[in-house]
Design an enzyme around this catalytic site. Sequence first.
Site, PDB file in Angstrom:
ATOM      1  N   GLY A 216       9.489  -0.470  -1.335  1.00  0.00           N
ATOM      2  CA  GLY A 216      10.839  -0.878  -1.047  1.00  0.00           C
ATOM      3  C   GLY A 216      11.920   0.244  -0.714  1.00  0.00           C
ATOM      4  O   GLY A 216      11.742   1.430  -0.716  1.00  0.00           O
ATOM      5  N   GLU A 241       2.087  -5.883   4.846  1.00  0.00           N
ATOM      6  CA  GLU A 241       2.392  -5.827   3.302  1.00  0.00           C
ATOM      7  C   GLU A 241       3.319  -4.452   3.239  1.00  0.00           C
ATOM      8  O   GLU A 241       2.977  -3.430   3.734  1.00  0.00           O
ATOM      9  CB  GLU A 241       1.349  -5.594   2.548  1.00  0.00           C
ATOM     10  CG  GLU A 241       1.622  -5.453   1.087  1.00  0.00           C
ATOM     11  CD  GLU A 241       0.416  -5.205  -0.021  1.00  0.00           C
ATOM     12  OE1 GLU A 241       0.537  -4.497  -1.064  1.00  0.00           O
ATOM     13  OE2 GLU A 241      -0.685  -5.186   0.490  1.00  0.00           O
ATOM     14  N   LEU A 242       4.621  -4.779   2.785  1.00  0.00           N
ATOM     15  CA  LEU A 242       5.764  -3.612   2.808  1.00  0.00           C
ATOM     16  C   LEU A 242       5.119  -2.641   1.920  1.00  0.00           C
ATOM     17  O   LEU A 242       4.861  -2.720   0.782  1.00  0.00           O
ATOM     18  CB  LEU A 242       6.742  -4.247   2.136  1.00  0.00           C
ATOM     19  CG  LEU A 242       8.080  -3.229   1.954  1.00  0.00           C
ATOM     20  CD1 LEU A 242       8.476  -2.750   3.432  1.00  0.00           C
ATOM     21  CD2 LEU A 242       9.201  -4.008   1.028  1.00  0.00           C
ATOM     22  N   ASP A 243       5.051  -1.444   2.621  1.00  0.00           N
ATOM     23  CA  ASP A 243       4.547  -0.150   1.934  1.00  0.00           C
ATOM     24  C   ASP A 243       3.059  -0.092   1.309  1.00  0.00           C
ATOM     25  O   ASP A 243       2.945   0.395   0.334  1.00  0.00           O
ATOM     26  CB  ASP A 243       5.552   0.562   0.844  1.00  0.00           C
ATOM     27  CG  ASP A 243       6.957   0.750   1.437  1.00  0.00           C
ATOM     28  OD1 ASP A 243       7.102   1.080   2.700  1.00  0.00           O
ATOM     29  OD2 ASP A 243       8.160   0.437   0.811  1.00  0.00           O
ATOM     30  N   GLY A 244       2.413  -1.220   1.701  1.00  0.00           N
ATOM     31  CA  GLY A 244       1.008  -1.259   1.365  1.00  0.00           C
ATOM     32  C   GLY A 244      -0.220  -1.013   1.987  1.00  0.00           C
ATOM     33  O   GLY A 244      -1.366  -1.325   1.771  1.00  0.00           O
TER      34      GLY A 244
END
Length: 299
Positions: A216, A241-244
């Site tokens: 994030g 998925e955020l930064d996933g």
Amino acid sequence: MDTHIKNSTQPVKPYEENRARMLISCPDGPGLVAAVSQFLHEHGANIVQFDQYTMDPEGGMFFMRVEFDLDQLDDRLSNVRADFAAIADKFQMEWKLYPLKQKKKLAIFVSKEDHCLVELLWQWQAGDLDAEISMVISNHADMKEYVESFGIPYYHIPVTPDTKKEAEQKQLEIVADKVDLIVLARYMQIVSPALISPYRNRIINIHHSFLPAFVGGKPYAQAYERGVKIIGATAHYVTEELDGGPIIEQDVQRVSHRDNVNELKRIGRTIERVVLARAVKWHVEDRILVHQNKTVVFN
């Protein structure tokens, strides 16, 4: 004197005229290497590079990258693809075949920070990034003049919380059918599934943290508060998925209690630009295969 190159496409090198790359992933089993090698031999191809990796000989996945020369490649490519389909079906292969002289087309998304963009432009100008930079898209106009001095189109599309959906639609219209890869060079905006879906495993982001730590926003502030002794950066494919998404490349540098947040950012910028440039280079050279949420990188 303006020393910038006024062409966003790298010239085709002589050896690339008849050279192609093949990427293969499939369930592991006996005879895979032999089948591919024999096929290329029977078609008169000369293998110049061959990389392979198996996750588990007992029922795992097998990955292969082959680079080969084939006389009169342009005239024979369609037949090679059609003939190889039978082998691919037999071994349940997912495969792609890329002629080297067909350079991948890039769209670079950027915000106000320019260090990652500048690194990509520098590597491209030096001939180390073998691709076509088709455009730069930004939510700020700061770098318009600089980018256009390279002969690269620059699109300024402001983004606010109220206009984000409309702005992304404009971006989609601009890149549609014109680029092979989108690079988020510190773009600092979360992209929606509408943009991710048509470019699955073809959007690379640089996150200014050694993921999975500090996902994030404001990761350097998070790292400072945590008192870390190592900071890093991560280049990864973008998923919902955020930064996933699948990680392509990472690097780190040691820091100390003497480094405040601004110092961490300064140190981090160098890591970010190098890590992103490596990931983009490996992608355009067809060195990356994605399996589930991991990557196999032949570098």
